[in-house]
Every structure is written in structure tokens, then in C-alpha cells.
Design an enzyme around this catalytic site. Structure first.
Site, PDB file in Angstrom:
ATOM      1  N   GLY A 180       1.234  -1.542   0.109  1.00  0.00           N
ATOM      2  CA  GLY A 180      -0.120   0.045   0.145  1.00  0.00           C
ATOM      3  C   GLY A 180       0.776   1.372  -0.104  1.00  0.00           C
ATOM      4  O   GLY A 180       0.786   2.113  -1.152  1.00  0.00           O
ATOM      5  N   HIS A 181       1.977   1.093   1.309  1.00  0.00           N
ATOM      6  CA  HIS A 181       2.987   2.448   0.767  1.00  0.00           C
ATOM      7  C   HIS A 181       3.237   2.862  -0.460  1.00  0.00           C
ATOM      8  O   HIS A 181       3.400   3.733  -1.220  1.00  0.00           O
ATOM      9  CB  HIS A 181       4.070   2.531   1.907  1.00  0.00           C
ATOM     10  CG  HIS A 181       3.683   2.468   2.869  1.00  0.00           C
ATOM     11  ND1 HIS A 181       3.437   0.991   4.265  1.00  0.00           N
ATOM     12  CD2 HIS A 181       3.161   3.240   4.063  1.00  0.00           C
ATOM     13  CE1 HIS A 181       2.898   1.199   5.352  1.00  0.00           C
ATOM     14  NE2 HIS A 181       2.549   2.910   5.187  1.00  0.00           N
TER      15      HIS A 181
END
Ligand code: PAF
Length: 284
Positions: free
Chosen positions: A42-43
Site C-alpha cells: 500500500g505504501h
């Protein structure tokens, strides 16, 4: 000391500011992704978004003590700076700001930023002081570096709304971009805290996403919020969720309750599955 291909790590506000200022003076645009580390895919999608819209990508890792309650997991929050820096380097991040608590809050730092209203409901009700901690640290990070754009995941949708409002109210000249929630193949929203899940809980965890997605569909088709919330509660209990803190259908911008799907709305939920508390949200 690890050598990185692309990444520079700085630990002081002065160095962080100096790098960003230099790039901006040279006419380059700067994107910024604040994180608490223990990176997941996600990052990575936030870094990629920054690279699409800015010439330089900067990120921070700071586990911010001011956004953890007294009974929360500050001391045991997963940390892995070396691995995170490696991932950032591979992902083309140019600069990592990784300050100590003392660098961030010399003398403790008594000034607080709060966003009453938006910051007191939903997450704010269950985690008192959480959004004051987030708003304070994000204000500091934005003012320390003054990037052109800062990118936040929609996984923490209320956080994104609080930050947008704060930046607008305080005239902070940084554009705020939201990026879609990164999900595992079975739909579970990516989160550093997913590591707390036992194998059995991990199997049950996607039911939260499935349930809020079903609520969004049914609401769009005209079913009523109170009955849907009741239905969702039963579904989550059946799947093994121990406690539902909230599951609400709210206006996408001001997060006030909505009664029909005539305005953009969001289903937001937080529920406990064993030790971890999962949060997620979807658009109606
Ligand atoms: O979403 C997070 O990881 C944190 O709340 C943030 C924005 C980095 C502030 O500490």
C-alpha cells in the site's frame, strides 16, 4: 552502513528542509509520503503516485507517540527501518526523513493542532486525542519541508478528510492527494498492523471488506442504513469479529450521517478481530 542507489536518509529537520528547498529552487516539484514505517505494498503505491505527479519523492518514517493512546501499541508498533529504507531505495524514493522523537518534539512540544468536529467522531470517538496527534505531526512535517504535494492513503479515509480540512483552515500551501486503498488479493486492506493477526484471524479478516462492500451496494439500491448496520453486525459476529466499534454510512466530505444515496457517501467501519482492530472504508 548500508549504501543505497538512490535514497538519502536524513534525521534532522534542517537537512530535510535543505534538500527539499534545493530541489524546489532548481524548479523540481516535490512529493511527500508521510509514514510510520513497516512498509507494505500500500505504501509502495503511494510512492508510485508521488513519482507520477512530482519530480522528486520524499517520505518520512516516524512512529508518532502523540497519536497513540495510553493503552495502545506505541511500544510494540512494528519497526523495520533498514528493510523500509531498502524498499524505498528500490522504489525510487529520493529522500527519507527519519527523525528521533527528540528531533520532532524537542522539549516535548506542547502546541497542538486539532480539527474539532471531523476529528471527534468515528475514530476520534474511540481513540480520543488520535487526530490531534495526527494533525499536529502532519502540520509539522508539511511545514518542515513544504513539498508541493503530500499523498495519503484512502485506507485512513477520516484521516485524509481531517488533513484536507486542516491544510485548508491553516492555509498550508501543500496540495493533498488521496490514493486508493491497497488491498490483498482477498480484499483485506493492507496495514502494518495486519501482522498482529493469527493465521485463523487472517482468514476471517477479509469479511470486513466484503461486509462493507455489500452494505454499500445495498444502500445504493435503496435499503435503509439502520437495518443494513444491524445486518452487517451479525455478519461480522458470525465471522469471528469480537466487537464492532462502528459501521456507519457517512457523507464523503463532512462525514455527517446520510440517509439516502443521493450524495457521495462512504461506508466506514472499525472492528476488533482478536488483538488487532481493523479499519476499512468503501465508496457507496
Ligand atoms: O497514516 C499514518 O501512517 C500516520 O497517521 C501519519 C499520517 C504518518 C502521521 O503519523
Amino acid at each position: 552502513m548500508t549504501k543505497y542507489k538512490n535514497l538519502t536518509i536524513v534525521r534532522t529537520v534542517a537537512e530535510f528542509r535543505e534538500h527539499v528547498n534545493r530541489w524546489r529552487r532548481n524548479g523540481e516539484t516535490v512529493g511527500f509520503v508521510p509514514t510510520m514505517g513497516f512498509l507494505h505494498d500500500g505504501h509502495m503505491s503511494l510512492f508510485q503516485r508521488s513519482q507520477e505527479i512530482a519530480d522528486r519523492t520524499t517520505a518520512s518514517i516516524f512512529v508518532n507517540p502523540k497519536q497513540f493512546g495510553p493503552n495502545e501499541d506505541y511500544a510494540v508498533y512494528p519497526r523495520s527501518e533498514e528493510r523500509d529504507a531498502q524498499l524505498m531505495d528500490e522504489d525510487g524514493v529520493d529522500l527519507l526523513f527519519a527523525p528521533s522523537v527528540n528531533e520532532m518534539y524537542p522539549d516535548g512540544g506542547v502546541t497542538k493542532v486539532s480539527v474539532p468536529g471531523l476529528g471527534d467522531i468515528l475514530e476520534g470517538e474511540y481513540r480520543p486525542g488520535f487526530f490531534n496527534g495526527v494533525a499536529t505531526v502532519v502540520t509539522k512535517l508539511l511545514l518542515q519541508a513544504m513539498p508541493d504535494v503530500a499523498i495519503f492513503g484512502e485506507k485512513d479515509y477520516q484521516q485524509l478528510m481531517v488533513i484536507r480540512r486542516m491544510v485548508k483552515d491553516l492555509d498550508i500551501p501543500v496540495r493533498i492527494e488521496g490514493a486508493p486503498t491497497g488491498r490483498e488479493e482477498d480484499g483485506l486492506a493492507m496495514s502494518s498492523r495486519n501482522t498482529y493477526l493469527t493465521p485463523e484471524e487472517r482468514k476471517a479478516a477479509p469479511v470486513l471488506y466484503q461486509t462493507i462492500s455489500a452494505v454499500a451496494d445495498k444502500f445504493r439500491q435503496g435499503e435503509r442504513a439502520p437495518e443494513l448496520i444491524q445486518w452487517a453486525k451479525v455478519e461480522l459476529e458470525k465471522a469471528g469479529f469480537k466487537q464492532l466499534d462502528y459501521l456507519e454510512i457517512r457523507d464523503s466530505e463532512n462525514l455527517k450521517p446520510v440517509y439516502d444515496a443521493s450524495r457521495p457517501a462512504r461506508v466506514l467501519a472499525a472492528a476488533w478481530l482478536g488483538k488487532p482492530r481493523l479499519i476499512d472504508n468503501v465508496e457507496v
